[in-house]
Scaffold this motif. Structure first.
Motif, PDB file in Angstrom:
ATOM      1  N   ARG A  29      -1.323   4.248  -4.628  1.00 48.56           N
ATOM      2  CA  ARG A  29      -2.364   3.486  -4.808  1.00 48.56           C
ATOM      3  C   ARG A  29      -3.308   3.761  -6.284  1.00 48.56           C
ATOM      4  O   ARG A  29      -3.994   3.045  -7.185  1.00 48.56           O
TER       5      ARG A  29
ATOM      6  N   VAL B 179      -4.594   0.746 -13.932  1.00 50.27           N
ATOM      7  CA  VAL B 179      -4.864  -1.198 -14.244  1.00 50.27           C
ATOM      8  C   VAL B 179      -6.529  -0.991 -14.733  1.00 50.27           C
ATOM      9  O   VAL B 179      -6.773  -1.644 -16.017  1.00 50.27           O
ATOM     10  N   SER B 180      -7.229  -0.077 -14.696  1.00 47.70           N
ATOM     11  CA  SER B 180      -8.428   0.475 -15.439  1.00 47.70           C
ATOM     12  C   SER B 180      -8.435   0.836 -17.227  1.00 47.70           C
ATOM     13  O   SER B 180      -8.252   0.368 -17.891  1.00 47.70           O
TER      14      SER B 180
ATOM     15  N   GLN C 207      -8.905  -4.983 -15.574  1.00 45.76           N
ATOM     16  CA  GLN C 207      -9.775  -5.413 -14.261  1.00 45.76           C
ATOM     17  C   GLN C 207      -9.504  -6.696 -13.427  1.00 45.76           C
ATOM     18  O   GLN C 207      -9.249  -7.324 -12.411  1.00 45.76           O
TER      19      GLN C 207
ATOM     20  N   GLU D  51      -4.207   1.658  -9.533  1.00 40.47           N
ATOM     21  CA  GLU D  51      -5.778   1.764  -9.777  1.00 40.47           C
ATOM     22  C   GLU D  51      -6.307   2.186 -11.056  1.00 40.47           C
ATOM     23  O   GLU D  51      -6.640   1.685 -12.093  1.00 40.47           O
ATOM     24  N   HIS D  52      -5.991   3.041 -11.615  1.00 35.01           N
ATOM     25  CA  HIS D  52      -6.796   4.327 -12.435  1.00 35.01           C
ATOM     26  C   HIS D  52      -5.705   3.579 -13.764  1.00 35.01           C
ATOM     27  O   HIS D  52      -6.488   3.233 -14.926  1.00 35.01           O
TER      28      HIS D  52
ATOM     29  N   ASP E  73       0.774  -1.176   0.362  1.00 42.22           N
ATOM     30  CA  ASP E  73      -0.268  -0.533   0.380  1.00 42.22           C
ATOM     31  C   ASP E  73       0.631   1.054  -0.112  1.00 42.22           C
ATOM     32  O   ASP E  73       1.847   1.191   0.401  1.00 42.22           O
TER      33      ASP E  73
ATOM     34  N   THR F 262      -4.773  -7.558  -9.805  1.00 39.85           N
ATOM     35  CA  THR F 262      -5.487  -7.507  -8.533  1.00 39.85           C
ATOM     36  C   THR F 262      -4.670  -7.102  -7.190  1.00 39.85           C
ATOM     37  O   THR F 262      -3.709  -7.144  -7.167  1.00 39.85           O
ATOM     38  N   LEU F 263      -5.397  -5.410  -6.516  1.00 39.21           N
ATOM     39  CA  LEU F 263      -4.083  -5.359  -5.417  1.00 39.21           C
ATOM     40  C   LEU F 263      -5.023  -5.419  -3.985  1.00 39.21           C
ATOM     41  O   LEU F 263      -5.594  -5.627  -4.283  1.00 39.21           O
TER      42      LEU F 263
END
Length: 380
Positions: free
Chosen positions: A244, A251-252, A257, A248-249, A240, A261-262
């Motif tokens: 982060r 990955v999208s 997706q 996440e952005h 973490d 996996t986070l």
């Protein structure tokens, strides 16, 4: 101050070592001290103190350090120029029953040897990072002091040959008081991962704080090519940190997706590693990456960017694949080829575990520290 040493460098009672950390924040040095407390031999007694007061995230590992039996305390030094805090530090070292004080990280490496000189306590200091690219002279000076002060007043430990050489180049020359002692991992806690299981889709992990220098951005771009070559391959991101939202952005945006996996920060990294086929790192800055030591201890193949001390763990073509830093294409190629050759990947894993047993076990690290402690006590 302490009992005379025997000819073999031991005393008739355990050597008491006070570990002083910059704080009890979540980090590699703090976890390593907790591990030492759990596995300290009968010849050593370990206690721990935080230089910084108990504020915010600086208490994150207090519980784990306490559970390890290290009797953690806070010294209340708020900053380098905290005169009152420094006086309290000197008084604490005078009162302690410790035979040697071991400082970890930059601020402690500056203040503890100075306080140890006044308190007449021998001091060892470990710097767990490589030299930074400082843009402000004040920060550069702090780093220089964290090298020069313990080297002159005690012993300075660097955790990899790369770190040793870089500090010598920037803040040297190296003195006879410098030591290269690599950190160790508990080989009993890590079991073989899934690298011997050739069935099903491959699962790989990246274990690192979510910070820009860990370079998850390049890893995700490389993973797009991995998924193209090996549909169903999955990547677990463990850790973490402030990056982060950006990760996440990404990955999208990259459409990952279903394959990335986070997991967030995990206290059971050994259990996670037991479920994966390999470990990858795109980090651009490392002294001696604990995550890769742990991966090798699990007999897992490693694909990593050639950052700092990483090359001392990941020997290209032997324990894994080593690629140039920030080379997305090379990283993708190494991942694709390693995933596509599970027999070779298993060979990498076995060689990695042998390297850990030979050079990077917790037992070897403790033995090296014990010898150094006996040396500095004998000098006092």
């Amino acid at each position: 101050m302490s009992e005379p040493l025997r000819a073999d460098g031991t005393t008739s009672r355990p050597i008491h070592v006070l570990m002083v950390l910059d704080s009890f924040s979540f980090g590699g040095a703090e976890n390593l001290v907790a591990e030492l407390g759990t596995h300290a031999p009968a010849s050593m007694r370990i206690s721990a103190a935080s230089l910084a007061p108990p504020v915010g995230t600086r208490t994150a590992l207090f519980g784990r350090i306490a559970e390890a039996g290290l009797e953690p305390t806070y010294l209340g030094v708020k900053k380098l120029a905290d005169i009152g805090g420094f006086i309290h530090l000197v008084r604490t070292l005078r009162r302690t029953s410790a035979d040697v004080v071991h400082a970890h990280l930059g601020y402690s490496a500056i203040l503890v040897p100075l306080a140890g000189l006044l308190a007449r306590r021998p001091v060892v200091a470990t710097l767990h990072l490589i030299p930074q690219k400082h843009t402000q002279r004040r920060e550069w000076l702090k780093e220089r002091l964290s090298v020069r002060i313990p080297a002159r007043l005690g012993r300075l430990i660097l955790v990899s040959q790369y770190a040793f050489d870089e500090y010598a180049r920037l803040h040297g020359p190296a003195r006879h008081t410098w030591r290269m002692i690599p950190n160790g991992v508990d080989t009993d806690r890590f079991s073989a991962g899934r690298s011997g299981d050739h069935t099903g889709a491959q699962v790989w992990a990246c274990v690192a704080a979510l910070r820009p220098d860990k370079n998850h951005a390049d890893l995700l771009r490389a993973w797009v090519e991995v998924v193209s070559a090996h549909p169903g391959a999955r990547l677990l991101i463990v850790g973490d940190g402030p990056a982060r939202p950006d990760i996440e952005h990404a990955v999208s945006e990259l459409g990952l997706q279903d394959s990335v996996t986070l997991l967030g920060r995990r206290e059971d990294v050994a259990a996670v590693l037991a479920t994966v086929d390999g470990v990858v790192s795109a980090s651009v800055e490392e002294a001696l990456p604990t995550a890769l030591l742990e991966a090798a201890a699990c007999a897992l193949p490693v694909v990593a960017a050639d950052a700092g001390g990483t090359r001392e763990i990941v020997i290209d073509g032997v324990t894994g694949r080593l690629v140039p830093v920030r080379d997305v294409r090379a990283l993708a190629e190494a991942l694709v080829s390693t995933i596509g050759d599970p027999v070779r990947a298993a060979e990498y894993g076995r060689a990695g575990r042998a390297l850990i047993d030979q050079k990077y076990s917790l037992t070897r690290w403790i033995e090296n520290l014990n010898r150094l402690y006996a040396e500095v006590i004998g000098d006092a």
